[in-house]
Design a protein around this motif. Structure first.
Motif, PDB file in Angstrom:
ATOM      1  N   LEU A 216      77.627 -51.332  65.840  1.00 47.95           N
ATOM      2  CA  LEU A 216      77.646 -50.989  67.494  1.00 47.95           C
ATOM      3  C   LEU A 216      78.352 -49.740  66.998  1.00 47.95           C
ATOM      4  N   VAL A 217      78.281 -48.703  67.369  1.00 47.10           N
ATOM      5  CA  VAL A 217      78.751 -47.308  67.855  1.00 47.10           C
ATOM      6  C   VAL A 217      79.660 -46.759  68.651  1.00 47.10           C
ATOM      7  N   CYS A 218      80.726 -46.226  68.278  1.00 44.45           N
ATOM      8  CA  CYS A 218      81.960 -45.645  69.774  1.00 44.45           C
ATOM      9  C   CYS A 218      82.488 -45.475  69.402  1.00 44.45           C
ATOM     10  N   LYS A 219      83.480 -43.815  70.675  1.00 44.36           N
ATOM     11  CA  LYS A 219      84.536 -44.342  70.468  1.00 44.36           C
ATOM     12  C   LYS A 219      85.777 -44.445  70.231  1.00 44.36           C
ATOM     13  N   GLN A 220      86.319 -44.463  70.338  1.00 39.50           N
ATOM     14  CA  GLN A 220      87.930 -45.345  70.648  1.00 39.50           C
ATOM     15  C   GLN A 220      88.136 -45.739  71.780  1.00 39.50           C
ATOM     16  N   LYS A 221      88.204 -44.836  72.856  1.00 40.76           N
ATOM     17  CA  LYS A 221      87.916 -45.156  74.292  1.00 40.76           C
ATOM     18  C   LYS A 221      86.749 -45.448  74.745  1.00 40.76           C
ATOM     19  N   GLU A 222      85.498 -45.263  74.091  1.00 38.46           N
ATOM     20  CA  GLU A 222      84.283 -46.331  74.862  1.00 38.46           C
ATOM     21  C   GLU A 222      85.070 -48.051  73.975  1.00 38.46           C
ATOM     22  N   ALA A 235      75.432 -65.443  72.411  1.00 41.06           N
ATOM     23  CA  ALA A 235      74.688 -65.844  73.718  1.00 41.06           C
ATOM     24  C   ALA A 235      73.371 -65.871  72.493  1.00 41.06           C
ATOM     25  N   LEU A 236      72.897 -65.375  71.695  1.00 43.49           N
ATOM     26  CA  LEU A 236      71.005 -65.536  70.823  1.00 43.49           C
ATOM     27  C   LEU A 236      72.190 -66.443  69.439  1.00 43.49           C
ATOM     28  N   GLY A 237      73.227 -66.850  69.283  1.00 48.62           N
ATOM     29  CA  GLY A 237      73.416 -67.498  68.212  1.00 48.62           C
ATOM     30  C   GLY A 237      73.670 -66.157  66.707  1.00 48.62           C
ATOM     31  N   GLY A 238      73.940 -67.008  65.621  1.00 46.16           N
ATOM     32  CA  GLY A 238      74.105 -65.949  64.262  1.00 46.16           C
ATOM     33  C   GLY A 238      75.734 -65.048  64.312  1.00 46.16           C
ATOM     34  N   SER A 239      75.748 -64.356  63.266  1.00 46.40           N
ATOM     35  CA  SER A 239      76.667 -63.557  63.160  1.00 46.40           C
ATOM     36  C   SER A 239      77.538 -62.979  64.135  1.00 46.40           C
ATOM     37  N   ARG A 240      78.567 -62.101  63.331  1.00 49.20           N
ATOM     38  CA  ARG A 240      79.466 -60.620  64.994  1.00 49.20           C
ATOM     39  C   ARG A 240      78.951 -59.877  64.000  1.00 49.20           C
ATOM     40  N   LEU A 241      78.455 -58.490  65.213  1.00 52.44           N
ATOM     41  CA  LEU A 241      77.886 -57.274  65.178  1.00 52.44           C
ATOM     42  C   LEU A 241      78.952 -56.098  64.800  1.00 52.44           C
ATOM     43  N   ARG A 242      78.844 -55.977  63.082  1.00 50.15           N
ATOM     44  CA  ARG A 242      79.219 -54.803  62.855  1.00 50.15           C
ATOM     45  C   ARG A 242      79.456 -54.148  64.054  1.00 50.15           C
ATOM     46  N   GLU A 243      80.529 -52.783  63.035  1.00 50.97           N
ATOM     47  CA  GLU A 243      81.388 -52.145  64.397  1.00 50.97           C
ATOM     48  C   GLU A 243      81.953 -50.487  63.944  1.00 50.97           C
ATOM     49  N   LEU A 244      81.680 -49.483  64.211  1.00 51.33           N
ATOM     50  CA  LEU A 244      82.450 -48.432  63.666  1.00 51.33           C
ATOM     51  C   LEU A 244      82.830 -47.479  64.516  1.00 51.33           C
ATOM     52  N   VAL A 245      84.050 -48.199  65.332  1.00 53.55           N
ATOM     53  CA  VAL A 245      84.998 -47.182  65.750  1.00 53.55           C
ATOM     54  C   VAL A 245      85.345 -45.814  65.351  1.00 53.55           C
ATOM     55  N   LEU A 246      84.715 -44.598  66.138  1.00 48.05           N
ATOM     56  CA  LEU A 246      84.906 -43.378  65.677  1.00 48.05           C
ATOM     57  C   LEU A 246      86.467 -42.929  66.588  1.00 48.05           C
ATOM     58  N   PRO A 247      87.068 -42.033  65.932  1.00 50.71           N
ATOM     59  CA  PRO A 247      88.012 -41.487  66.706  1.00 50.71           C
ATOM     60  C   PRO A 247      88.095 -40.359  67.682  1.00 50.71           C
ATOM     61  N   ASP A 248      88.507 -40.363  69.078  1.00 55.25           N
ATOM     62  CA  ASP A 248      88.302 -39.667  70.475  1.00 55.25           C
ATOM     63  C   ASP A 248      87.998 -38.007  69.853  1.00 55.25           C
ATOM     64  N   SER A 255      85.710 -38.865  57.712  1.00 52.92           N
ATOM     65  CA  SER A 255      86.599 -40.281  57.553  1.00 52.92           C
ATOM     66  C   SER A 255      85.469 -41.486  57.849  1.00 52.92           C
ATOM     67  N   VAL A 256      84.712 -41.497  57.471  1.00 53.40           N
ATOM     68  CA  VAL A 256      83.330 -42.456  57.382  1.00 53.40           C
ATOM     69  C   VAL A 256      82.551 -42.057  56.552  1.00 53.40           C
ATOM     70  N   ASN A 257      81.680 -43.064  56.089  1.00 55.79           N
ATOM     71  CA  ASN A 257      80.410 -42.999  55.327  1.00 55.79           C
ATOM     72  C   ASN A 257      79.536 -43.651  55.952  1.00 55.79           C
ATOM     73  N   LEU A 258      79.049 -43.318  56.756  1.00 62.12           N
ATOM     74  CA  LEU A 258      78.082 -43.795  57.374  1.00 62.12           C
ATOM     75  C   LEU A 258      76.894 -44.334  56.484  1.00 62.12           C
ATOM     76  N   ALA A 259      76.588 -43.612  55.408  1.00 64.17           N
ATOM     77  CA  ALA A 259      75.958 -44.347  54.838  1.00 64.17           C
ATOM     78  C   ALA A 259      76.164 -46.197  54.083  1.00 64.17           C
ATOM     79  N   ASP A 260      77.183 -46.506  53.837  1.00 67.41           N
ATOM     80  CA  ASP A 260      77.626 -46.940  54.232  1.00 67.41           C
ATOM     81  C   ASP A 260      77.578 -48.438  54.821  1.00 67.41           C
ATOM     82  N   PHE A 261      76.996 -48.034  56.101  1.00 71.28           N
ATOM     83  CA  PHE A 261      76.504 -49.146  57.066  1.00 71.28           C
ATOM     84  C   PHE A 261      74.923 -49.549  57.491  1.00 71.28           C
TER      85      PHE A 261
END
Length: 432
Positions: A216-222, A235-248, A255-261
């Motif tokens: 999941l990708v969004c800005k801080q305000k979102e 609801a579908l079961g399984g582990s929590r989704l990873r989140e990438l929150v970026l500054p507004d 400051s983020v290496n998108l390749a790591d995701f």
């Protein structure tokens, strides 16, 4: 466009006569164009009135509309026409009036083949807050068993509160707000909410990928949108989704290496529930293309992306961009082509999305009344209703106030049917 102006005047008289059903296969005669109509005949000037005494809200288990089922069903179309902006010396209508006129034109086409008798009144939704409150207090809306509208978000909450107390049915055709009303089982939201869009995206992504390959990708305000995605995933079961929150401020890619995701050797889906900034989406696409190399990625986004003009189609294709949509008008279908052709013949202009909404709102109400009568809201959960803009599927929505009540108690009903579109060679197409 003159025919749309004529419609405003003609429909006021025509609807009050409780039109009966046209014979099967009969073709309604097109309206006769005139050089100039008098749009101010639609002006609503309700006299100020003392508001009625407060009533106790209906319990959620008590369905509206059980007062009177004899005779034609009474419907009010509450629409904005901005009549106060018409200049008597200049017949050109304000652009703001077009959505209401298109909605009304589509509604008329649905009325022409209604399977039940309907007494329909068109009421202008005033732009001035004080005038709108006077309209509500005047009793002009009290005669309706069903109200369709308003189509402007600022008015729906006020009307919902009134219809809840009066036990009327309110069809909200355009506003997708979450939790707009409570203890209001007669409120039916036809436009899916953001929660429904996020749930549809996660279901589609999870049908092909496990949770650890979805980001999941969004800005801080979102960040308030991310729980909708996480809830759908849980609801579908399984582990929590990873989140990438970026500054507004700024893209924040330094400051983020998108390749790591990105999962090496596996497909990675990035879900971006954002639409406020086209520049942010564009910068995300550029960065993702830069770092992904030969890895397989897909991107899921919002309906607004379809109208972004700065994004190159090649980006959308290479990143396998999907978007959610509450609307998918399949113009290859015979019913859709017939509607658009007849609309053009009758009104001398092309049908836009508001015309489709007007047609579907009234047709839906008429069909449900024919099948279930005024108690149709309690029959809606689990029903898939076919429309020109795609199927509608209704669910009981419980706000936090009534989240744990269960059973037959709900706050309102919402159409949660959302289509997933994928960018192909010539644009976004429905995923079947």
């Amino acid at each position: 466009m003159a025919r749309l102006l004529l419609l405003v005047c003609a429909l006021l008289f025509w609807c009050a006569c409780a039109p009966t059903r046209h014979p099967s296969g009969a073709r309604p005669k097109p309206s006769v164009p005139v050089e100039r109509a008098r749009p101010d005949t639609l002006r609503t000037n309700p006299k100020p009135a003392e508001p009625p005494p407060p009533q106790a809200p209906a319990k959620a288990a008590e369905m509206p509309g059980r007062r009177d089922t004899a005779g034609p069903y009474r419907i009010v179309l509450l629409l904005p026409f901005f009549s106060e902006q018409f200049d008597p010396e200049n017949p050109k209508m304000p652009d703001k009036a077009l959505p209401g006129l298109q909605f009304l034109a589509g509604a008329q086409m649905a009325l022409q083949k209604s399977p039940v008798r309907l007494a329909v009144e068109v009421v202008e939704s005033p732009t001035d807050d004080a005038v709108f409150q006077n309209l509500q207090a005047s009793g002009q809306l009290d005669r309706a068993q069903i109200i369709i509208g308003p189509i402007r978000s600022g008015r729906v909450e006020l009307v919902a509160a009134k219809t809840r107390a009066a036990r009327q049915i309110l069809l909200s055709p355009t506003v997708p707000t979450i939790g707009l009303t409570t203890d209001n089982p007669g409120f039916i939201q036809l436009n899916p909410s953001l929660r429904a869009h996020c749930a549809a995206i996660i279901r589609h992504a999870r049908a092909n990928l496990p949770p650890d390959q979805i980001v999941l990708v969004c800005k801080q305000k979102e960040t308030d949108r991310l729980p909708y995605c996480q809830e759908a995933n849980t609801a579908l079961g399984g582990s929590r989704l990873r989140e990438l929150v970026l500054p507004d401020e700024g893209a924040g890619w330094k400051s983020v290496n998108l390749a790591d995701f990105i999962k090496k050797g596996k497909e990675t889906a990035f879900v971006v529930p954002s639409w406020a900034s086209q520049d942010f989406i564009m910068s995300f696409f550029i960065e993702l293309l830069r770092v992904k190399g030969d890895e397989d990625v897909a991107v899921y986004g919002m309906p607004q992306w379809e109208n972004y003009e700065q994004i190159e189609p090649e980006y959308l294709r290479r990143l396998k961009v999907h978007i959610s949509s509450a609307t998918w008008v399949d113009r290859a279908q015979a019913d859709t082509r017939a509607f658009e052709t007849l609309f053009l013949q009758q009104y001398g202009t092309l049908a836009d999305d508001y015309a489709f909404r007007g047609y579907e709102s009234v047709k839906f109400a008429a069909d449900m009344l024919a099948r279930y009568g005024l108690n149709f809201p309690e029959q809606l959960p689990g029903i898939a209703y076919p429309g020109l803009r795609g199927k509608m599927f209704f669910e009981k929505i419980r706000t936090e106030k009534n989240a744990d009540t269960g059973g037959d108690t709900w706050d309102y009903l919402e159409n949660t049917a959302v289509q997933i579109l994928k960018f192909e060679q010539y644009g976004f197409q429905a995923v079947h």
